[in-house]
Design an enzyme around this catalytic site. Structure first.
Site, short mmCIF file in Angstrom:
data_model
loop_
_atom_site.label_atom_id
_atom_site.label_comp_id
_atom_site.label_asym_id
_atom_site.label_seq_id
_atom_site.Cartn_x
_atom_site.Cartn_y
_atom_site.Cartn_z
N ASP A 16 0.82 -1.21 0.00
CA ASP A 16 0.00 0.00 0.00
C ASP A 16 0.85 1.26 0.00
OD1 ASP A 16 -2.39 1.43 0.02
OD2 ASP A 16 -2.48 1.49 2.20
N HIS A 209 -5.64 6.70 7.59
CA HIS A 209 -4.74 7.63 6.91
C HIS A 209 -4.62 8.88 7.76
CE1 HIS A 209 -4.68 5.97 2.56
NE2 HIS A 209 -4.95 5.01 3.41
N CYS A 240 -4.09 7.24 -1.55
CA CYS A 240 -5.05 6.71 -2.53
C CYS A 240 -5.02 7.58 -3.79
CB CYS A 240 -6.46 6.69 -1.95
SG CYS A 240 -7.73 6.16 -3.12
#
Length: 300
Positions: A16, A209, A240
């Protein structure tokens, strides 16, 4: 305040964290970083993604990375597996655990994986079935749980529907994602209270986040709600690409520091983890936002 004695920190930085980086980190550096993470006491590392290389060029070497890392006993090495082709590659690479991914909001799901929520379920069910047949555990990610950049607020009822479908296909744990870093502690508490009415708290993890600086505060709210598994990314790497401004996962070393200072055991050697964080920061050639890393290097 309800605090557990132990928590599990799942390191998602190699997947990620790196997936949106413009600079390609060499396979050798990825392998060295993961090997250092493996020696820090982590029990779970998400190594890469088997999404088609043209969609995520930064992780196009997933097969090679898996073949070269030194696997430590007691460490789970997972990967994101999006579809049947990815399943073939993951099985060949002997991935320990599959991760499947979707959103709680339909627009974000379409933007991210080019399918509606309903169209996504059969694809993930096939991945989960094949993974479980091969003896692999399957973990789920649900993004935009606390808000969507396109649809705004997301009803908890929609989150429940997605979770119910994922659990029904054999997913053992769902990581609830604050994709754009919009959540606040009160909201986290309210959402989790509703979810744990229908599902056991130990079937959830939290993935925050730090876009607005609330990741640690939201983690505390999660702890108080009975959650004991959290995702973190080395140095705060990640974000993202479909959510403007949503850069920066919760930094793993900041989570480790907070947990340990609160008397909550992580099983992770803080100094060894910081060494791994410094390594990948140098490989990236830019400062990372993690606070503990900044303190280590005397940065502000």
């Amino acid at each position: 305040m309800r605090l557990p004695e132990d928590v599990i920190l799942k390191e998602v930085g190699p997947r990620d964290g790196l997936q949106n980086e413009k600079v390609f980190i060499s396979t050798e550096d990825k392998v060295e970083w993961i090997n250092q993470l493996s020696e820090s006491g982590l029990s779970y590392i998400e190594v890469s993604s088997f999404v088609h290389p043209k969609w995520i060029p930064a992780l196009s070497d997933a097969d090679e990375v898996f073949s070269k890392i030194t696997r430590q006993p007691g460490v789970t090495y997972s990967a994101l597996v999006p579809n049947a082709k990815g399943t073939e590659r993951a099985l060949k690479a002997n991935v320990d655990e599959f991760a499947v991914f979707m959103s709680a909001s339909d627009t974000h799901n379409r933007k991210n994986i080019n399918k509606s929520i309903e169209e996504t379920f059969p694809v993930l069910e096939e991945v989960a079935d094949e993974g479980r047949k091969a003896g692999k555990k399957v973990r789920g990610y649900v993004s935009t749980v606390f808000g969507c950049p396109y649809d705004g607020k997301v009803a908890v009822s929609e989150v429940k529907k997605v979770c119910d479908r994922l659990f029904s296909m054999g997913v053992y744990e769902i990581s609830l994602g604050d994709t754009i870093g919009i959540a606040n502690p009160k909201q986290v508490d309210e959402v989790l209270r509703e979810l744990v009415n229908d599902f056991d708290a130990d079937r959830f993890a939290l993935h925050f986040h730090d876009t607005r600086g609330l990741a640690l505060a939201n983690t505390l709210a999660g702890l108080n709600a009975g959650i004991t598994t959290f995702d973190g990314s080395t140095g705060g790497l990640g974000g993202c690409p479909y959510a403007k401004g949503a850069s920066g996962n919760a930094a793993s070393e900041d989570l480790i520091f907070m947990f340990e200072e609160m008397g909550i055991n992580t099983g992770i050697d803080f100094n060894k983890f910081l060494k791994a964080a410094s390594f990948i920061e140098k490989a990236l050639g830019k400062p990372l936002p993690g606070r503990q890393l900044k303190l280590l290097e005397g940065r502000t």
